[in-house]
Write a protein that holds these residues in place. Structure first.
Motif, mmCIF file in Angstrom:
data_model
loop_
_atom_site.group_PDB
_atom_site.id
_atom_site.type_symbol
_atom_site.label_atom_id
_atom_site.label_comp_id
_atom_site.label_asym_id
_atom_site.label_seq_id
_atom_site.Cartn_x
_atom_site.Cartn_y
_atom_site.Cartn_z
ATOM 1 N N ARG A 68 0.709 -1.015 -0.001
ATOM 2 C CA ARG A 68 -0.177 -0.110 0.076
ATOM 3 C C ARG A 68 1.024 1.025 0.246
ATOM 4 O O ARG A 68 2.090 1.230 0.334
ATOM 5 N N HIS A 69 0.339 2.235 -0.355
ATOM 6 C CA HIS A 69 1.016 3.309 0.000
ATOM 7 C C HIS A 69 -0.349 4.454 0.005
ATOM 8 O O HIS A 69 -1.357 4.096 -0.083
ATOM 9 N N GLY A 70 0.416 5.832 0.777
ATOM 10 C CA GLY A 70 -0.629 6.129 1.642
ATOM 11 C C GLY A 70 0.159 8.040 1.244
ATOM 12 O O GLY A 70 0.951 8.347 0.854
ATOM 13 N N ASN A 77 -5.739 10.519 3.138
ATOM 14 C CA ASN A 77 -6.513 11.191 1.970
ATOM 15 C C ASN A 77 -6.680 9.736 0.549
ATOM 16 O O ASN A 77 -7.672 9.801 -0.221
ATOM 17 N N HIS A 78 -5.933 9.142 0.901
ATOM 18 C CA HIS A 78 -6.035 7.880 0.020
ATOM 19 C C HIS A 78 -4.818 6.820 0.312
ATOM 20 O O HIS A 78 -3.931 7.148 1.025
ATOM 21 N N LEU A 79 -5.152 5.716 -0.115
ATOM 22 C CA LEU A 79 -5.152 4.176 0.343
ATOM 23 C C LEU A 79 -4.764 3.395 -0.482
ATOM 24 O O LEU A 79 -5.477 2.689 -1.278
ATOM 25 N N THR A 80 -3.302 3.457 -1.618
ATOM 26 C CA THR A 80 -3.193 2.130 -3.047
ATOM 27 C C THR A 80 -2.598 1.501 -2.899
ATOM 28 O O THR A 80 -2.106 1.275 -2.483
ATOM 29 N N PRO A 81 -3.832 0.403 -2.730
ATOM 30 C CA PRO A 81 -2.995 -1.182 -3.919
ATOM 31 C C PRO A 81 -2.265 -0.954 -5.330
ATOM 32 O O PRO A 81 -2.455 -0.116 -5.515
ATOM 33 N N ARG A 126 1.949 3.675 -13.216
ATOM 34 C CA ARG A 126 1.225 3.902 -14.325
ATOM 35 C C ARG A 126 -0.024 3.627 -12.718
ATOM 36 O O ARG A 126 0.023 3.195 -11.409
ATOM 37 N N GLN A 127 -0.274 5.080 -12.603
ATOM 38 C CA GLN A 127 -1.547 5.263 -11.766
ATOM 39 C C GLN A 127 -3.422 5.306 -12.367
ATOM 40 O O GLN A 127 -3.232 6.555 -12.877
ATOM 41 N N ASP A 128 -4.084 5.176 -11.808
ATOM 42 C CA ASP A 128 -5.203 6.048 -12.230
ATOM 43 C C ASP A 128 -5.679 5.648 -11.230
ATOM 44 O O ASP A 128 -5.629 5.285 -9.548
ATOM 45 N N ASP A 146 9.766 5.016 -5.401
ATOM 46 C CA ASP A 146 9.176 5.923 -5.333
ATOM 47 C C ASP A 146 7.601 6.727 -6.079
ATOM 48 O O ASP A 146 6.953 6.293 -6.009
ATOM 49 N N PHE A 147 7.958 8.085 -6.130
ATOM 50 C CA PHE A 147 6.534 8.812 -6.098
ATOM 51 C C PHE A 147 6.841 9.540 -7.233
ATOM 52 O O PHE A 147 8.247 10.227 -7.175
ATOM 53 N N LEU A 148 5.846 10.316 -7.854
ATOM 54 C CA LEU A 148 6.493 11.472 -9.181
ATOM 55 C C LEU A 148 6.462 12.595 -8.533
ATOM 56 O O LEU A 148 5.029 12.836 -8.626
ATOM 57 N N GLY A 186 -0.829 16.191 -9.558
ATOM 58 C CA GLY A 186 -2.157 15.863 -10.452
ATOM 59 C C GLY A 186 -2.952 15.444 -10.289
ATOM 60 O O GLY A 186 -4.260 15.444 -9.575
ATOM 61 N N ILE A 187 -2.612 14.606 -8.763
ATOM 62 C CA ILE A 187 -3.472 14.064 -7.237
ATOM 63 C C ILE A 187 -4.353 15.198 -7.154
ATOM 64 O O ILE A 187 -5.365 15.533 -6.318
ATOM 65 N N PHE A 188 -3.036 16.386 -6.457
ATOM 66 C CA PHE A 188 -3.362 17.139 -5.735
ATOM 67 C C PHE A 188 -4.755 18.434 -6.280
ATOM 68 O O PHE A 188 -5.971 18.138 -6.309
#
Ligand code: OOG
Ligand code: NI
Length: 577
Positions: free
Chosen positions: A72-74, A226-230, A341-343, A474-476, A482-484
């Motif tokens: 997970r990432h949060g 604010n999110h928890l990403t599988p 890749r994220q959605d 890591d993150f980009l 874009g998420i914010f």
């Protein structure tokens, strides 16, 4: 390790428990999150069934699928520097350390008034939390004073939580009883959504000024997740399934897209892909699988089976409250295995009560992200990636309606923009675009001392060296921006300070009271380390040209000792399993 330490809970096990508890908490708070996990499990099952037909000997239980996709990432957003330092100390108890500095105040039009780092383990990078710190100096003095004053009135970490963290620091760890108590502080207080807010005047002022993120932070009492990403094994399959279940795709379109997504797995699901998805398998185990050809009609059958699973009454998502699914996936095109890749399904509209005035209203911030992780780029690969992404952005700006009007044409445009990248791990490594790790093969070791070349590509072709890619952990900044923008439904915002201050990594390190790890240095070091070790074991160290040897030695030097345990420990774990 001394005997006294054996009574302490293992930080990585604590971390796994923390994230599984956070996942349960988030599922209780956001029912759609739990449902999306079930959709992802069904999709991952289909991918694994296909991979099992492509690799003789590969099989994976439902339990292992859940475990593998338990990563997970949060993301949390923090108001005050002292709170941020506590967050750093909290995560340190779970073996999670700050990696990379993200200055979100300078990402062009998508800028936000926050700086950030991500907490994760250097040795077992599995769970991670993108942690932002609000910079009130981004605002005009009046707004800054109002936000600072409101933030001063809250206490997110309870006295008990602070005591437990201090104890862990003083004693080098926690008993399981204390560890569970600290985890409960996380799920019941620090990261919990309460639906309660304060100071509606300021909330409205901040939202109107375009600083909804500041409202999301300052007007609430905790660092709510604010999110928890599988993670998913096949982004295109998952997004198609979610859009079907949310009522955005008809069955026929879904079947077409699902067949194409699984067709892509069929074409690219080689041993490198298995290594990328399944950390519990060692290279030796993966190499022992024999390639096989799925029977005629396998993909159609798997899509039918998936549809049957998705038809379960409990996966009827359309009637649940939601704001739809994003229309395109962030990151590279389907065929380019880079970075992430994220959605996501879009932020939900949630009830909020301003407890000081009794006002009942709504807030949107929490959303349903999913991701698929690929290889970590070298600086050269990253520059090329940024260029490709800029081409996609330009094409989107030219034809914003395309993704909705003609999804196929959009995907083809994206693929064209990423044409410059090889599509295989070997191709990416040969061009120095991604980081890898190398090891002598048995054949290599048997020939040690009588090998006539030091050329890496040649040594691999001769079967003397084996390679693997390093996964991006890591993150980009651009994706984060874009998420914010999308989940706050506010594109970036300009500073209202007389002059926008500069924000630096040193400032955040000062706030944390500790240095931030540079992931690129770690990857470069791991790669160099493995190469030096490989050349040495093949008896090639002296044959290596001195400049290369010195460069590799310098790169290896830059890698923190702890990071080197990453692969050593994996083999130990694999041997134990
Ligand atoms: C941070 C978003 C960053 C990602 O996946 O890039 C992030 C936030 O929205 O607070 O989670
Ligand atoms: Ni995220």
């Amino acid at each position: 390790m001394t005997a006294g330490h054996t009574t302490h809970a293992d930080p990585i096990e604590m971390q796994n428990r923390l994230f599984s508890e956070l996942s349960l908490m988030f599922g209780r708070e956001v029912p759609l999150y739990d449902k999306s996990l079930a959709v992802n499990d069904a999709c991952n099952r289909a991918v694994c069934d296909l991979l099992a037909e492509m690799h003789e000997g590969f099989s994976i239980s439902d339990e292992q699928i859940v475990k593998t996709s338990g990563e997970r990432h949060g993301a949390i957003r923090i108001g005050r520097p002292d709170e941020y330092r506590w967050i750093g100390r909290f995560f340190a108890c779970f073996g999670m350390h700050p990696h990379n500095f993200y200055d979100m105040t300078s990402v062009g039009a998508k800028s936000q008034p926050v700086i950030a780092t991500a907490f994760r383990s250097m040795v077992h990078p599995e769970h991670r939390v993108f942690s932002s710190l609000l910079q009130t100096s981004y605002f005009d003095p009046e707004t800054q004073a109002r936000v600072d004053t409101l933030l001063q009135t809250r206490q997110v970490f309870s006295d008990d939580a602070m005591r437990l963290i201090e104890k862990a620091e003083a004693e080098g760890g926690l008993s399981w009883d204390d560890a569970d108590a600290l985890i409960a502080e996380g799920t019941e207080r620090i990261f919990k959504w309460t639906g309660e807010a304060h100071d509606h005047d300021l909330y409205t002022h901040l939202c109107d000024a375009g600083f909804k993120i500041a409202a999301d932070i300052a007007c609430f009492r905790a660092h709510h997740l604010n999110h928890l990403t599988p993670n998913t094994f096949c982004m295109d399959l998952y997004t198609s399934a979610m859009k079907l279940k949310l009522g955005e795709l008809d069955r026929e379109t879904f079947v077409g897209r699902a067949r194409r997504a699984l067709g892509h797995v069929r074409a690219t699901g080689d041993r490198d892909f298995l290594r990328l998805c399944f950390k519990h398998l060692t290279r030796e185990e993966v190499e022992a699988f024999d390639p096989a050809s799925p029977a005629e009609g396998t993909i159609d059958r798997l899509v039918d089976e998936l549809l049957a699973r998705l038809d379960a009454p409990e996966l009827d998502l359309a009637p649940m409250p939601h704001n739809g699914f994003k229309d395109h996936t962030e990151g590279p095109d389907t065929a380019t295995p880079l970075l992430l890749r994220q959605d996501a399904y879009k932020a939900l509209t949630e009830a909020v009560r301003f407890t000081d005035s009794g006002l009942d209203t709504e807030h949107t911030a929490r959303f349903g992200e999913i991701e698929q992780r690929f290889y970590a780029t070298t600086p050269k690969g990253r520059t090329l990636y940024d260029g490709c992404l800029a081409k996609v952005e330009a094409a989107k700006a030219e034809n914003p309606g395309l993704v909705k009007e003609d999804f196929e044409a959009y995907a083809a445009m994206q693929a064209r923009c990423f044409e410059a990248f090889p599509k295989t791990l070997r191709g990416l490594l040969d061009q120095g675009l991604v980081f890898g790790r190398y090891e002598p093969t048995d054949r290599g070791l048997a020939s040690a001392g009588s090998i006539g070349t030091t050329d890496l590509g040649e040594l691999i072709d001769l079967g003397l060296i084996a390679y693997e890619g390093l996964r991006y952990e890591d993150f980009l900044p651009v994706s984060a921006a874009g998420i914010f923008a999308s989940n706050l439904s506010q594109y970036g915002t300009r500073s209202t300070a007389a002059e926008k201050p500069e924000y630096t990594q040193a400032m955040l390190e000062d706030i944390l009271g500790r240095p931030i790890v540079d992931s690129n240095e770690v990857c470069l070091g791991l790669q160099a380390d493995s190469l030096l070790d490989t050349y040495e074991r093949l008896g090639l160290t002296d044959a290596l040209d001195p400049a290369t040897r010195d460069r590799l030695a310098a790169e290896a030097e830059g890698c923190p000792a702890e990071a080197r345990q990453r692969f050593g420990e994996r083999s130990v774990l694999a041997a134990r399993a």
